[in-house]
Write a protein that holds these residues in place. Structure first.
Motif, short mmCIF file in Angstrom:
data_model
loop_
_atom_site.label_atom_id
_atom_site.label_comp_id
_atom_site.label_asym_id
_atom_site.label_seq_id
_atom_site.Cartn_x
_atom_site.Cartn_y
_atom_site.Cartn_z
N PRO A 132 -10.67 -18.87 -33.44
CA PRO A 132 -11.85 -18.25 -32.81
C PRO A 132 -13.02 -19.22 -32.71
N ALA A 133 -13.15 -20.16 -33.65
CA ALA A 133 -14.22 -21.15 -33.56
C ALA A 133 -14.01 -22.08 -32.38
N LEU A 134 -12.75 -22.43 -32.09
CA LEU A 134 -12.45 -23.25 -30.91
C LEU A 134 -12.79 -22.49 -29.63
N ALA A 135 -12.41 -21.21 -29.60
CA ALA A 135 -12.70 -20.41 -28.40
C ALA A 135 -14.20 -20.28 -28.18
N GLN A 136 -14.97 -20.20 -29.25
CA GLN A 136 -16.42 -20.08 -29.13
C GLN A 136 -17.04 -21.40 -28.67
N ALA A 137 -16.50 -22.51 -29.14
CA ALA A 137 -17.09 -23.82 -28.80
C ALA A 137 -16.77 -24.25 -27.38
N LEU A 138 -15.64 -23.80 -26.83
CA LEU A 138 -15.24 -24.16 -25.47
C LEU A 138 -15.85 -23.20 -24.45
N VAL A 139 -16.09 -23.71 -23.27
CA VAL A 139 -16.47 -22.84 -22.16
C VAL A 139 -15.21 -22.28 -21.51
N PRO A 140 -15.31 -21.13 -20.81
CA PRO A 140 -14.14 -20.61 -20.09
C PRO A 140 -13.55 -21.66 -19.15
N GLU A 220 -0.47 -17.75 -31.80
CA GLU A 220 -1.75 -17.57 -32.48
C GLU A 220 -2.92 -17.82 -31.54
N LEU A 221 -2.84 -18.86 -30.74
CA LEU A 221 -3.93 -19.19 -29.82
C LEU A 221 -4.05 -18.16 -28.70
N ALA A 222 -2.93 -17.58 -28.29
CA ALA A 222 -2.96 -16.56 -27.24
C ALA A 222 -3.81 -15.36 -27.65
N GLU A 223 -3.85 -15.07 -28.93
CA GLU A 223 -4.65 -13.95 -29.43
C GLU A 223 -6.14 -14.19 -29.25
N HIS A 224 -6.51 -15.43 -29.00
CA HIS A 224 -7.93 -15.77 -28.84
C HIS A 224 -8.25 -16.27 -27.44
N GLY A 225 -7.40 -15.90 -26.47
CA GLY A 225 -7.70 -16.15 -25.07
C GLY A 225 -7.18 -17.43 -24.48
N PHE A 226 -6.30 -18.13 -25.18
CA PHE A 226 -5.74 -19.37 -24.67
C PHE A 226 -4.39 -19.13 -24.00
N VAL A 227 -4.15 -19.82 -22.89
CA VAL A 227 -2.85 -19.75 -22.22
C VAL A 227 -2.29 -21.16 -22.09
N LEU A 228 -0.98 -21.25 -22.07
CA LEU A 228 -0.30 -22.54 -22.04
C LEU A 228 -0.47 -23.21 -20.68
N ASP A 234 4.45 -35.53 -23.71
CA ASP A 234 4.72 -35.65 -25.13
C ASP A 234 4.88 -34.27 -25.75
N PRO A 235 6.05 -33.92 -26.28
CA PRO A 235 6.27 -32.60 -26.86
C PRO A 235 5.53 -32.38 -28.16
N ALA A 236 4.93 -33.43 -28.73
CA ALA A 236 4.19 -33.29 -29.97
C ALA A 236 2.80 -32.69 -29.76
N VAL A 237 2.39 -32.55 -28.49
CA VAL A 237 1.07 -32.02 -28.17
C VAL A 237 1.23 -30.77 -27.32
N VAL A 238 0.48 -29.73 -27.67
CA VAL A 238 0.44 -28.54 -26.83
C VAL A 238 -0.92 -28.51 -26.11
N ALA A 239 -0.90 -28.23 -24.82
CA ALA A 239 -2.12 -28.19 -24.01
C ALA A 239 -2.33 -26.75 -23.54
N MET A 240 -3.54 -26.22 -23.77
CA MET A 240 -3.83 -24.85 -23.42
C MET A 240 -5.18 -24.76 -22.72
N THR A 241 -5.39 -23.65 -22.02
CA THR A 241 -6.64 -23.39 -21.33
C THR A 241 -7.24 -22.09 -21.84
N LEU A 242 -8.55 -22.08 -22.06
CA LEU A 242 -9.24 -20.87 -22.49
C LEU A 242 -9.55 -20.04 -21.26
N VAL A 243 -8.97 -18.85 -21.19
CA VAL A 243 -9.18 -17.99 -20.03
C VAL A 243 -10.04 -16.78 -20.33
N ARG A 244 -10.19 -16.45 -21.60
CA ARG A 244 -11.04 -15.30 -21.97
C ARG A 244 -11.45 -15.45 -23.45
N ARG A 245 -12.51 -14.70 -23.80
CA ARG A 245 -12.93 -14.65 -25.20
C ARG A 245 -13.05 -13.21 -25.62
#
Length: 245
Positions: A132-140, A220-228, A234-245
């Motif tokens: 939730p702190a990441l979702a708050q710090a990022l803009v949509p 876990e991240l999906a619960e806070h508005g992130f989508v893949l 590189d499979p060691a990194v997951v990249a997501m976008t904040l779509v809602r808070r």
């Protein structure tokens, strides 16, 4: 972990981290995050900044402000020393936060957030408090790039030997030994300094890592508005976008 223990973490490793791992880590940081950082317009959030590899890369690759979060005093000292060597116009764009992200109360400060070499070091409760702190710090529509922790416990003890490095007449070396203990990964780092007459110093520091699968992280991240985002190289990194808070 007590506040004192948290702030004193890496007190041994901070001396050796850059000299033994800097070149490999800097190459990886550029490869994994450079493209996204170059597109940042509002700000870059570096969570678990350590000695500052992602922070400095972000200052050089973008014109955006950088928020560098590092609660460990020893690592933060190395980070500040690195920043002090930069031109004043670059330093003017970086703010160092000496607490955990969920204590920093940052809101809408970045359109790119990076967690490099960080998530594995967080116990499950601390990890979940980060989302939730990441979702708050990022803009949509902001991007999150997260280096994944180990997916599972190692089947047997593993040893990684760091390449030896010379500083003047002294040779620096070390190794990382990973084993399983109480459902966690016990990571012991052994360091040594040698001169022409033999050993000069030896130090050891132990850390704990918590495994979690890629699916767990995404869920876990999906619960806070992130989508893949689409798959990365590189499979060691997951990249997501904040779509809602």
């Amino acid at each position: 972990m007590t506040a004192s223990a948290q702030h004193d973490a890496y007190a041994v490793s901070a001396e050796f981290y850059d000299i033994l791992q800097a070149q490999e880590d800097e190459t990886e940081v550029q490869r994994l995050y450079g493209h996204d950082v170059a597109k940042a317009r509002l700000g870059v959030l570096d969570v678990g900044a350590g000695t500052g590899r992602v922070t400095v890369m972000s200052l050089l690759r973008s014109g955006a402000d950088v928020h560098s979060v590092e609660p460990a005093r020893a690592m933060r000292a190395a980070l500040m020393t690195r920043l002090a060597s930069l031109p004043a116009e670059l330093r003017a764009r970086v703010t160092v936060h000496p607490e955990k992200l969920d204590e920093a109360e940052l809101r809408d400060v970045a359109d790119v957030a990076i967690c490099h070499n960080t998530i594995a070091c967080l116990a499950p409760a601390a990890r979940r408090a980060l989302w939730p702190a990441l979702a708050q710090a990022l803009v949509p529509d902001g991007s999150l790039l997260l280096q994944l922790p180990p997916a599972h416990l190692p089947a047997q003890e593993t040893v990684r030997v760091f390449a030896k490095q010379w500083v003047g007449q002294h040779e620096y070396g070390g190794r990382m030994v990973m084993s399983v203990e109480a459902g966690r990964i016990r990571t012991r780092c052994d360091y040594w300094v040698r001169g022409s007459a033999g050993g000069l110093r030896e130090h050891t520091e132990t850390f704990w890592l918590w495994p979690a699968s890629r699916i767990e992280m995404i869920s876990e991240l999906a619960e806070h508005g992130f989508v893949l985002r689409p798959a990365r190289d590189d499979p060691a990194v997951v990249a997501m976008t904040l779509v809602r808070r």
